[in-house]
Design an enzyme around this catalytic site. Structure first.
Site, mmCIF file in Angstrom:
data_model
loop_
_atom_site.group_PDB
_atom_site.id
_atom_site.type_symbol
_atom_site.label_atom_id
_atom_site.label_comp_id
_atom_site.label_asym_id
_atom_site.label_seq_id
_atom_site.Cartn_x
_atom_site.Cartn_y
_atom_site.Cartn_z
ATOM 1 N N TYR A 110 3.324 0.084 5.144
ATOM 2 C CA TYR A 110 4.605 -1.210 5.942
ATOM 3 C C TYR A 110 4.131 -2.788 5.657
ATOM 4 C CZ TYR A 110 5.364 3.109 8.713
ATOM 5 O OH TYR A 110 5.829 4.732 8.935
ATOM 6 N N HIS A 111 2.777 -2.386 4.554
ATOM 7 C CA HIS A 111 2.059 -3.365 4.073
ATOM 8 C C HIS A 111 3.175 -5.001 3.091
ATOM 9 C CE1 HIS A 111 -1.586 -1.441 5.976
ATOM 10 N NE2 HIS A 111 -0.182 -2.051 6.835
ATOM 11 N N PRO A 112 4.163 -5.007 2.564
ATOM 12 C CA PRO A 112 4.506 -5.901 1.648
ATOM 13 C C PRO A 112 3.816 -6.936 1.550
ATOM 14 C CG PRO A 112 6.692 -5.552 3.716
ATOM 15 C CD PRO A 112 5.196 -4.795 4.138
ATOM 16 N N HIS A 157 1.137 -0.790 -0.275
ATOM 17 C CA HIS A 157 -0.467 0.029 0.410
ATOM 18 C C HIS A 157 1.221 1.620 -0.257
ATOM 19 C CE1 HIS A 157 -3.307 -2.446 2.035
ATOM 20 N NE2 HIS A 157 -3.673 -2.624 0.333
#
Length: 532
Positions: free
Chosen positions: A469-471, A294
């Protein structure tokens, strides 16, 4: 001589903590959990407000992206947890699960049988210990503590009112039957403390004699013999050791660490491995592909008084906040900073929300985010398109474990991502211009008054967007030629090896990713034990 276990878990983040707990429920099973980072003994980890101090520093890996060609060639800080509990020990504690359509897409369009929402809802419920909500959509007896923010900040309440004034309805539960709307997030906190996966899952299992947990251990490679994973090679304090796994090696090192370890172990795109002098154990072209994250874009406003958490930057107010927390378990330290949020539409024809918003009752709370003039107080609103179409990569820099990987999320690499992202910024500005927040706002600094046209909004998005922080998705699950694991999370072509973390998501879900990662590990534990 190798130390023997039934299962070795590589990575002590959210998924690893879940597996360590569930697998050791069987007293006959010996489990080793290896974590590269340290213990979660820093006090800020356990204070909800500590998130603001955790987006860089020793509890992260210190990654940066490669220059982002669609974001002004910026190298964007890419925080990932390096501590027991992983991201759940340093994140903003926001508890969201995504929309049921995300999981139905996995099952019906992306080859992941058994992962439709009707199949995985029970794992969300099994994991959850909700202090307030119950019924068909929530659990009350799980290990992950979830609660309401005790006393939302004045600015958070004004944000929720402003959303309603902007036409976004109030929603008391983003994880219920309806996702759209605005409200105050529930958080992974319990009794005014963070409930990370390390606290909720790992701590209760630590007394079990069949669980061994080692921190400060960097795994160099998975040992693969005759097409089977038999153990791992790791160093602790400079001494290289080998541990063997009689049953399976379970990789839970996250969407960056997992593909890196796979490639260092000879599992990945053959040409890329040979380029770095790595013996190819299994040619899997999907390893390190499909990176999906994101791209959050912040707007920031200065307030006409000290109404936000920024006032606690002053020493005497910080001291008072500490006294409140330690004596009474109350006050601003119980805030996760990112208190308010919304799910809404950038595309009016969308059938489910395609934007998510995070409201921060402060300014400059995270590394790399713009702030307000020194001495004043501010607020921040972040937005992102929840299902970005761009895909990036994780690649090796070298064949040395100590070298950082090359992380390329390819932010804004698809024109639709830019289009919806700009709509998110426009919605954010509109929310800040509503009466309830205008009563407090002196000036919107980012974007400035000079940002008016579509082109100017696009330029703003390219300059101020960042990771949320959503890999995910770099070792995706599925049945096509780019799938790395099958729907049982087993690595294709290598026996005794599974990937059980967010890297196995086939596509990014439309929300924060911690609760979905925990759900995946809960389901993985059942598949490993044969209970599915």
């Amino acid at each position: 001589m190798a130390i023997g276990f039934d299962y070795i878990i590589v990575g002590g983040g959210s998924a690893g903590c879940v597996l360590a707990n569930r697998l050791t429920e069987d007293g006959a099973v010996k489990v080793l959990l290896l974590e590269a980072g340290g213990k979660d003994n820093h006090p800020l980890i356990h204070m909800p407000v500590g998130f603001a101090k955790m987006t860089d520093g020793p509890h992260t890996w210190g990654f940066n992206t490669v220059p982002q060609v669609n974001a002004n060639n910026r190298e964007i800080p890419y925080a990932q947890g390096r501590v027991i509990g992983g991201g759940s020990s340093i994140n903003a504690e926001v508890f969201t699960r995504g929309n049921p359509v995300d999981y139905d897409r996995w099952a019906n369009e992306e080859g992941c049988e058994g992962w439709a929402f009707k199949d995985i809802q029970k794992y969300f419920i099994r994991s959850e210990r909700n202090a307030i909500l119950s019924g068909d959509w929530h659990g009350t007896e799980g290990l992950l503590g979830v609660s309401n923010i005790p006393d939302p900040q004045e600015m958070t309440r004004a944000f929720v009112r402003s959303c309603q004034e902007a036409g976004i309805p109030y929603n008391p539960d983003f994880n219920g039957a309806v996702q759209e709307g605005a409200g105050v997030y529930q958080t992974t906190t319990w009794n005014a403390k963070r409930c990370s996966a390390a606290v909720g899952y790992l701590k209760p299992a630590m007394s079990r004699g069949n669980l061994t947990v080692k921190t400060g251990c960097q795994v160099h490679r998975i040992v693969i013999e005759n097409g089977r994973a038999t153990g791992v090679e790791f160093d602790q304090g400079g001494q290289v050791e080998t541990a063997s796994a009689d049953q399976e090696v379970l990789i839970t090192s996250g969407a960056i660490g997992t593909p890196k370890l796979m490639m260092l172990s000879g599992v990945g795109p053959a040409a890329h491995l040979r380029e770095h002098g790595i013996e190819v154990k299994q040619d899997l072209p999907g390893v390190g592909e499909n990176l999906n994250d994101h791209f959050g874009i912040d707007i920031v406003a200065e307030l006409n008084g000290h109404y936000s958490l920024d006032k606690y930057n002053k020493p005497h107010w910080a001291a008072w906040a500490g006294i409140q927390y330690y004596l009474f378990g109350s006050g601003p330290v119980t805030s996760n900073v990112v208190e308010g949020g919304a799910f809404w539409y950038g595309d009016d024809t969308a059938t489910v929300p395609d934007l998510q918003f995070h409201f921060l009752a402060g300014a400059g709370a995270e590394a790399g985010v713009p702030s307000v003039p020194k001495g004043s107080s501010g607020i921040t609103l972040n937005s992102y398109t929840v299902r970005p179409k761009a895909r990036g990569t994780v690649r090796l820099r070298s064949n040395k474990v100590e070298d950082m990987p090359l992380v390329d999320p390819n932010f804004l690499g698809h024109p639709d991502d830019l289009k919806i992202s700009v709509e998110g910024v426009k919605h954010s500005v509109d929310i800040f211009r509503q009466k309830s927040l205008q009563n407090y706002i002196r000036k919107i600094h980012f974007p400035g008054d000079n940002v008016k046209t579509q082109a100017e909004y696009e330029a703003y998005a390219r300059q101020y967007g960042r990771t949320s922080y959503h890999p995910t998705c770099t070792c995706k699950m599925g049945v096509d030629e780019m799938a790395v694991v099958d729907p049982q999370m087993r690595v294709r072509g290598v026996d005794g090896l599974r990937i059980c973390d967010s890297s196995a998501m086939p596509s990014l879900i439309g929300s924060n990713t911690n609760a979905p990662t925990i759900m995946m590990a809960e389901k993985a534990s059942d598949m490993i034990r044969g209970n599915h």
